[in-house]
Structure formats: C-alpha cells, structure tokens
Design an enzyme around this catalytic site. Structure first.
Site, mmCIF file in Angstrom:
data_model
loop_
_atom_site.group_PDB
_atom_site.id
_atom_site.type_symbol
_atom_site.label_atom_id
_atom_site.label_comp_id
_atom_site.label_asym_id
_atom_site.label_seq_id
_atom_site.Cartn_x
_atom_site.Cartn_y
_atom_site.Cartn_z
ATOM 1 N N SER A 1 -9.758 1.953 2.974
ATOM 2 C CA SER A 1 -8.901 2.681 2.051
ATOM 3 C C SER A 1 -7.902 1.807 1.300
ATOM 4 O O SER A 1 -7.255 2.276 0.363
ATOM 5 C CB SER A 1 -8.134 3.752 2.844
ATOM 6 O OG SER A 1 -7.270 3.149 3.806
ATOM 7 N N SER B 1 -9.994 -0.485 7.261
ATOM 8 C CA SER B 1 -9.475 -0.279 5.904
ATOM 9 C C SER B 1 -8.779 -1.477 5.279
ATOM 10 O O SER B 1 -8.396 -1.428 4.110
ATOM 11 C CB SER B 1 -8.521 0.921 5.887
ATOM 12 O OG SER B 1 -9.237 2.119 6.035
ATOM 13 N N LYS C 1 0.850 -1.197 0.000
ATOM 14 C CA LYS C 1 0.000 0.000 0.000
ATOM 15 C C LYS C 1 0.883 1.242 0.000
ATOM 16 O O LYS C 1 1.897 1.297 0.707
ATOM 17 C CB LYS C 1 -0.911 -0.020 1.233
ATOM 18 C CG LYS C 1 -1.935 1.112 1.276
ATOM 19 C CD LYS C 1 -2.858 0.964 2.483
ATOM 20 C CE LYS C 1 -3.926 2.056 2.513
ATOM 21 N NZ LYS C 1 -4.869 1.880 3.632
#
Length: 491
Positions: free
Chosen positions: A158, A182, A79
C-alpha cells in the site's frame, strides 16, 4: 546543478552538506522543483513551506559549527497513515478527508528531532489495504517505470506513493508502513530498497491502525545504507505504545561491513520461481545472485518452512479481523465525516457505506464474518494457531542459518489497466507475508533488470532484532546490482 542533487543518497548528501558544497535549502529546493512537476500522483498534501523552514534551521546549525545528524536537511516524504500535527492526515479515505491531527506520530517526530525536512504526505491504498495503490480517494499512483510497450505500471502497495516518490526523485527517502509487505512489495516494483524492522522496533503511536498485531513502520530509500540511517532514527522504545519493544537499538550502519564470509544463507525449498513470462529472467537473476553470494564466502543452505503455504490465507483472516475491529470507530460520531440519515442507524449505515472504499468494505466484511459467532473457532482462532506454527518454522530455520533469501514478488511488473482477479492481487504478497506474521525484520533490494529493462528484487529475512545482519547481506547484493534508477528514461 539541481538535477545532480537529486542523484545523491542520504549518506552522500550528508557528506556534501558537511563540506558546504551546497546548502540544505538548495537541496530541498531541488526536490521542490521536481515535486511541482510530478505526474505520478505520489503526494496528496505538499508541505514545501515546512520543508524550507526546517532546511533553514539546519543551515543555521551549520553556520554555528554545530554537528548535524545524517538526516539533517534531508527531504523526506511521509505516508498519509502517520499523524502529522497541523497537516492533513487522511489514510487516503473519504471518511478522514478533512482530518487534521493535533499531535505528531512518534515515528515522524523522531525524524524531525533529527532535523529531517517534511516534503509532504504520500498517497497510498485506503487504510493501507491493497497491493497496487489504486484504492485511494485521491486516485491511483503511477510507477515512474514504464512497461514494455510504454504502458503505465502500478507502483505496488500500500505504500505506493512512498515508493513512487523515492524512485521518481521527489524525495530522498520516505516513511511507509508494512503490514503484510506494504513497504517491501512497492520497493521491489519501483526498483528501490524497502525495509521493515522487527515488530515493536518502531512505535505505532500516531499511526492509523489497520491490523495491530502486524502493522509496522518501514522505510523506502535508494540504498541499504540510507535504510539503516532512517531506521536508526525511527526505532526506539516508546512508552505511549504498549507493543513497543524495550530492546536497545544498535548502530545499524556499523553492521554494514560488506563481509559475509562464513555466513549461512537459507533458501526455502517451498518457494519455487513462479511460472510466468518472466520466469527465465528471474531464474537467471536468482542463480547469478546465489553464485555471487557464494563467491563472497557465504554458504547456501537448503531449509524448509513447512507451514508457509498457509501464510497467505491466514494473514487475510487475521488482518481483516483486526481491521474490522479497528475501523469500527469510524462511525460519524466518534471519528469520520458524517453522512446524515433519518435515524442514527441510517447515519451509521450511510457514513460507513458511502465513505469507505470497496476494498476496505470487503475486508471489514471478511473480518466481521471470521469473528462472528459460529465462525470464530473455525477461522480466526485456527488462523492464530497456524500463525504460531509459521513462527516455529522460522525459529527452527534460524537454528541452521543466519538469514533467509527469497524473491520479493511473484511478478516484476503489472500494468495499471491490467485486469486481475482479487486472488491474484492478494497473491502479490505471497513472499512477504510470512515474515510479517512472524514479526521478523526483512528488506527488499534491487537485484537486476528483466529483458524489458524493468527492476527485479530479492528479499532478505532475519532473526528477531537482527536487522544488522540483513542490512549487511542486502548491501552486498545491492553492491553487485548498483543503482537501477539510472536506467529510468527521465534520469
């Protein structure tokens, strides 16, 4: 042959590498081929050369007869919230669009120490603020699954780039971050496994901060065993992080015995199945999984989390308050792309107003208001006191049960073009936020398909530092469900 490699889990691929059925380079190349043709917008920076170099290193170890880690040669996505030395790290924000760190986050370094291969940096909501992966300066991420009428779906957020990449077979596993859900929420919407450990298990050093008392690294994988392997490598005390836990990390994989006889699984009476078009499918899935767990010898126990109804609003007060403080550093002087103005005040104003996205600015304003004179006691301080009540509810519940079972998300799919009110977007974290507020380990696992052939999921929440328990219960559920990714039309 290459397509077949994409179907393997980490554990399966590791065993194949040991038997020399294929090489680490062949495994990485199979994913590179898939990554080159992806249309999900999952990657924002691709590092194929680095991955191949790391794969060749593993090949040399195998040729020398060395014992390799289960993660050696595995193509992993990161990420874009974790600093990677020499590789652009942006948090998917214009304000950091050109930032290249000179150091590596502890989490990613732990993976490279295990000879994992970095495929690239993954798309996300800006500064991890969002539940749809649509608030990114690189554009929105698509879910590999399609809606009932062929429409594009959000992958959740996210960590939507991470979930889409794993579900779309662009990497074998991925790192995400979980502040209020997330990792777990996007895993649910993409039909894969998403796990967060106890707060403090994973170092936050080199992880761009959103809400410091809530942020925790997590993993997105295809199987529960793979999640255990990933977290085994990632967890551990780090003296560079003052919130890092010194508690020893057990062998998570050894806790997966598929034996839950006598285990007490809590069902929260305050969590009703949401009233929507999917209610019937979800009700059937819920009942079937409860019966299955009972057939496996588990006891279902009714419990209450009295203050859970306050979890969502107090989360957004606390997280936004911490975000407003953490993001104050991005002013164009200390950090961030500078926008010139006629005065230093103009420069600050232009830098922050033009380089931050709308959702980030919204949360900064919410947080600044909650921390302001006259509002601090009414909002921030009160939220922290209620947070303590939420934690106490869990403490009381865990005196009666070994783990807690809930849904992961109130909805199983959301169209990319669907117009939602902000309150509805925030509501998507209603089942995941309580565990984050309490710092508890939790895992989302696929649990069935809707009548439209889209994934549904369940969440298992455990006691502090009892990740092994939730991995074992989750593995039992996932064994019943099987790999949902085989239902994706392009696989």
């Amino acid at each position: 042959m290459k397509k077949e490699l994409l179907k393997l889990s980490i554990l399966e691929a590791h065993n194949c590498l040991k038997r020399k059925e294929f090489s680490p380079t062949e495994l990485v190349e199979a994913y590179i081929d898939e990554m080159e043709n992806e249309n999900l917008n999952a990657f924002v920076t691709k590092t194929q050369d680095i991955a191949l170099e790391q794969a060749r290193k593993v090949e040399n170890l195998l040729l020398q007869g060395e014992k390799i880690s289960p993660l050696a040669g595995m193509p992993i996505g990161v990420k874009d919230l974790f600093c990677t030395a020499g590789v652009r790290t942006t948090a998917c924000s214009d304000i950091l669009k050109n930032f290249v760190p000179s150091y590596e986050s502890t989490i990613s370094q732990n993976l490279w120490n295990n000879n994992a291969c970095m495929m690239g940096k993954l798309n996300m909501d800006e500064f991890a603020m969002g539940s749809a992966s649509s608030y990114s300066c690189f554009g929105p991420v698509k879910n590999p699954w399609k809606g009932p009428y062929g429409e594009d779906l959000i992958p959740g957020g996210s960590s939507g780039g991470s979930s889409a990449a794993v579900a779309g077979r662009l990497c074998i596993a991925a790192i995400g971050s979980d502040t209020g859900g997330s990792v777990r929420q996007p895993a649910a919407l993409c039909g894969i496994v998403g796990a967060k450990p106890t707060y403090g298990r994973c170092s936050r050093w080199g992880m761009i901060a959103f809400a410091s008392s809530l942020d925790q690294a997590g993993v997105l994988t295809r199987t529960v065993e793979d999640a255990a392997i990933m977290l085994q490598a990632m967890c551990g005390h780090d003296k560079k992080d003052s919130t890092s836990s010194p508690v020893d990390v057990p062998d998570f994989l050894k806790h997966i015995s598929y034996d839950i006889k006598g285990k007490r699984i809590g069902i929260v009476r305050e969590y009703a199945i949401p009233e929507n078009k999917e209610r019937e499918c979800v009700s059937e899935m819920w009942a079937a999984n409860l019966k299955y767990l009972q057939d496996c010898g588990a006891e279902i126990v009714d419990i209450s989390l009295h203050h859970t109804k306050y979890a969502l609003p107090l989360y957004y007060v606390i997280a936004s308050s911490e975000a407003s403080s953490n993001l104050a550093r991005y002013d164009g002087v200390r950090y961030g792309v500078r926008r010139e103005g006629e005065s230093i005040d103009d420069m600050y104003e232009l830098t922050r107003s033009l380089n931050f996205g709308e959702e980030v600015k919204r949360r900064i304003l919410i947080g600044a208001y909650a921390l302001s004179y006259g509002c601090y006691d009414a909002y921030y301080d009160k939220s922290q006191r209620v947070r303590r009540r939420v934690m106490q509810d869990f403490d009381e519940a865990f005196k009666k049960v070994d783990c807690i079972l809930t849904l992961t998300t109130p909805r199983n799919f959301i169209g990319m073009d669907e117009k939602l009110e902000m309150i509805d977007r925030y509501y998507s974290d209603v089942f995941t936020v309580p565990a984050s507020l309490a710092g508890l380990p939790a895992i989302s696992i696929p649990s069935g398909l809707t009548k439209h052939g889209l994934p549904m999921s369940l969440q298992v929440i455990g006691k502090h530092y009892d990740e092994g328990e939730i991995f074992n219960v989750a593995a039992v559920i996932h064994k019943r469900t099987g790999d949902l990714l085989k239902h994706l039309h392009h696989f």
